[in-house]
Design an enzyme around this catalytic site. Structure first.
Site, PDB file in Angstrom:
ATOM      1  N   HIS A 162     102.014  16.571  49.803  1.00 42.42           N
ATOM      2  CA  HIS A 162     101.115  16.677  48.651  1.00 42.42           C
ATOM      3  C   HIS A 162      99.729  16.152  49.008  1.00 42.42           C
ATOM      4  O   HIS A 162      99.593  15.193  49.770  1.00 42.42           O
ATOM      5  CB  HIS A 162     101.683  15.903  47.460  1.00 42.42           C
ATOM      6  CG  HIS A 162     102.903  16.521  46.850  1.00 42.42           C
ATOM      7  ND1 HIS A 162     102.887  17.752  46.245  1.00 42.42           N
ATOM      8  CD2 HIS A 162     104.187  16.072  46.766  1.00 42.42           C
ATOM      9  CE1 HIS A 162     104.102  18.050  45.796  1.00 42.42           C
ATOM     10  NE2 HIS A 162     104.903  17.051  46.113  1.00 42.42           N
ATOM     11  N   GLN A 163      98.738  16.817  48.444  1.00 48.46           N
ATOM     12  CA  GLN A 163      97.366  16.390  48.664  1.00 48.46           C
ATOM     13  C   GLN A 163      97.163  14.970  48.137  1.00 48.46           C
ATOM     14  O   GLN A 163      97.722  14.600  47.100  1.00 48.46           O
ATOM     15  CB  GLN A 163      96.415  17.342  47.943  1.00 48.46           C
ATOM     16  CG  GLN A 163      94.956  17.132  48.236  1.00 48.46           C
ATOM     17  CD  GLN A 163      94.594  17.432  49.675  1.00 48.46           C
ATOM     18  OE1 GLN A 163      94.651  16.528  50.509  1.00 48.46           O
ATOM     19  NE2 GLN A 163      94.225  18.662  49.974  1.00 48.46           N
TER      20      GLN A 163
END
Length: 620
Positions: free
Chosen positions: A254-255
């Site tokens: 995930h960013q």
């Protein structure tokens, strides 16, 4: 329709595991020997800092390109005419800043993208002895490894197995081959293997009912759309892969804050297709005469089950020790799905009417006949969005600027270190308490945040409802334009364009500097419009290939899509158990992590296939 058979598909999943084993065999045994420092970790390189200045002590700091408006972090201190070593991140390009010590005057800076397990030297010197100008030069002492090579090899191996399996299926279509198999094997079984089309579901309602996340039970007159199960299964397979680690590649995680990676796509798509399923299932049951009170009870019960499974069974705070009320995480993926399903299903139940079996093209206002009758729903959803905007941008958060959407920590030059998530985190802390939130958000990796933040919090659930409602709209398009494939695809395309244009306006085509950036942690409205634009286009493509042209059966993604709840819960529970995980020979190798994660994902796809063949579906 593309030919398929049980041999081909079951072998493909076993092949998936074999692919990972082969990859594991390709794990670079030279990785350890190449590392000049024994504790060099994955995604790191060794940097030797040479201070060739005769009258300056140096302080070297660094900042990642991916860290927006971040404070530089100290890397090393180097005395005059000496050498120091440090480990540097190689996931993204970084800027090295060299200051004199102790006065802090900047002498030089350099921008570079280091390679994994490479050995580099940063040489700080005066190019000319009479000049005061200082230079910073990067020299490669030992070339890095190609950390992306395992992905390329994995793609080639999977592609090779796919080609071999397709050739085998073509051979099965040759009469002489079929006759030979008929003689060699049980005639009854051979006939079943050759003539049955794998993945063609029984068009009975007995396999339906996984309403929230699984599959809706279609009416007898509306055949089951394989494209929806394929869409759901694709999202689920990617979700399993990234949850298991994604080979420890940054783009499979995930960013940290704004922006998108592959891991950020799948949950919204799951929510989107859930909304599509709600439209189809409720219309089907209303058309069959089910009472709304009966449907209300089913909606409430399924929402409660999803929430309880998420809180009690799939709870990441187990890693903090024995679960108790003191550290119980209340939000979560299934909890958000349950709440979103509850609101969207009730919204549809209250205002929806059964769609007629045949929808005449000459109906009133044909261009908006899937929208106009449901204007109260749109009004409520718009009001929810206004609530989100007001709370996000107008709520006073102590110690934080109004409307703050940043990560806190070292972001925004460290001015708002405890403001991670702004109003979203503040509401969660007020309602739930910090101890009942997620304790290790993705923001603490890059932005070094220290406060809890929950990516499945209360405020973001509002936009999750909007995402599901857009999926609901996709379901209405299918209902109102039944068998009008061109109309369905055109409307999917138009919705994708509209959502994309809204995203462009909100983000100003910028990762960090738009009006409302795309942010998975906050589930910003731009995140919803961007992902729904992708979802409409992806659904259009799968619908065209699977249900219109029948060029693809939907395998292998169709099978996990048919058993989504079981696969999701199962992969969370058995994540740390063999054969899904084992002790690695070299845990600092992308190759071995990728092998392990491919095996785990392939096993769950194979399990879903076996369950499908045995007609085992977990309903809630």
């Amino acid at each position: 329709m593309a030919a398929s058979g049980p041999w081909g598909h079951s072998a493909s999943y076993l092949a998936g595991a074999l692919v990972a084993v082969l990859l594991s065999g390709l794990a670079q045994p030279h990785d350890i020997s190449r590392r000049p420092v024994s504790d060099l970790k994955i995604d790191q390189a060794l940097l030797q800092i040479h201070n060739e200045l005769l009258n300056e002590n140096l302080s070297v700091s660094w900042v990642s390109d991916y860290c927006y408006q971040c404070l530089a972090q100290e890397l090393s201190f180097v005395t005059m005419s000496s050498i120091a070593t440090a480990h540097v991140d190689c996931q993204h390009a970084i800027t090295l800043i060299v200051n004199s010590s102790p006065n802090g005057k900047e002498l030089c800076r350099t921008h570079y993208h280091f390679g994994e397990f490479g050995n580099y030297s940063l040489i700080v010197k005066n190019p000319h002895s009479s000049s005061l100008k200082v230079s910073c030069d990067i020299v490669i002492n030992q070339n890095p490894i190609n950390s992306y090579l395992p992905i390329f090899i994995a793609v080639l191996i999977y592609l090779g197995f796919f080609i071999i399996l397709r050739l085998g299926l073509c051979l099965l279509n040759i009469e002489q081959v079929r006759n030979w198999l008929y003689k060699k094997m049980n005639p009854r079984e051979t006939d079943r293997l050759i003539n049955s089309e794998l993945g063609s579901p029984s068009r009975t309602d007995s396999i339906g009912g996984d309403l929230p996340v699984g599959v809706w039970s279609a009416a007898s007159s509306l055949h089951r759309l394989r494209s929806l199960d394929t869409f759901r299964g694709l999202a689920l397979v990617i979700m399993v892969f990234v949850n298991y680690g994604g080979g420890k590649y940054w783009f499979f995680k995930h960013q940290s804050w704004n922006g998108l990676t592959l891991a950020d796509l799948v949950f919204p798509w799951f929510v989107f297709i859930m909304g599509t399923s709600i439209a189809l299932s409720l219309s089907s049951m209303l058309r069959r005469g089910c009472s709304k009170w009966h449907l209300l009870v089913k909606i409430l019960w399924r929402s409660l089950l999803l929430f309880l499974i998420g809180v009690i069974v799939v709870n990441p705070n187990y890693c903090l020790g024995p679960l108790s009320w003191d550290n119980l995480r209340i939000p979560g993926v299934l909890q958000r799905l349950g709440c979103t399903y509850l609101v969207v299903a009730l919204l549809e139940l209250v205002f929806a009417k059964p769609v007629p079996e045949s929808s005449s093209p000459e109906a009133r206002c044909p261009a908006v006949r899937d929208i106009l009758p449901y204007w109260p729903q749109w009004l409520i959803v718009m009001e929810l969005q206004v609530v989100w905007l007001c709370l996000t941008f107008l709520l006073h958060v102590p110690g934080c600027p109004k409307g703050y959407l940043g990560p806190g920590g070292i972001g925004d030059f460290g001015n708002y270190s405890n403001c991670t998530g702004g109003a979203a985190a503040y509401i969660d802390q007020l309602v739930l308490g910090a101890e009942h939130m997620y304790q290790h958000p993705s923001s603490n990796v890059l932005y070094l945040t220290t406060v809890p933040f929950d990516p499945e919090g209360i405020l973001g659930t509002i936009n999750s409802i909007v995402m599901a409602f857009l999926g609901l709209q996709a379901g209405k398009i299918i209902l109102f334009y039944k068998d009008q494939h061109t109309q369905i695809m055109v409307r999917f395309f138009l919705w994708s364009v509209v959502m994309g244009v809204i995203s462009i306006v909100l983000t100003m085509c910028s990762k960090d500097e738009g009006i409302i950036p795309v942010n998975k942690n906050l589930w910003t409205i731009s995140y919803v419009t961007t992902l729904s634009s992708f979802a409409f286009m992806l659904l259009l493509s799968i619908y065209y290939l699977v249900d219109v042209k029948r060029m693809w059966s939907g395998a292998p993604f169709f099978f996990p899509g048919m058993n989504s709840i079981l696969i999701y819960v199962g992969h969370e529970i058995f994540e740390d158990y063999f054969p899904f995980k084992w002790r690695m020979v070299n845990p600092q190798s992308h190759t071995e992590h990728l092998a392990q994660n491919l095996i785990a994902t392939s096993l769950w796809v194979f399990i879903s296939y076996v369950l499908y063949r045995k007609r085992i579906f977990w309903k809630i």
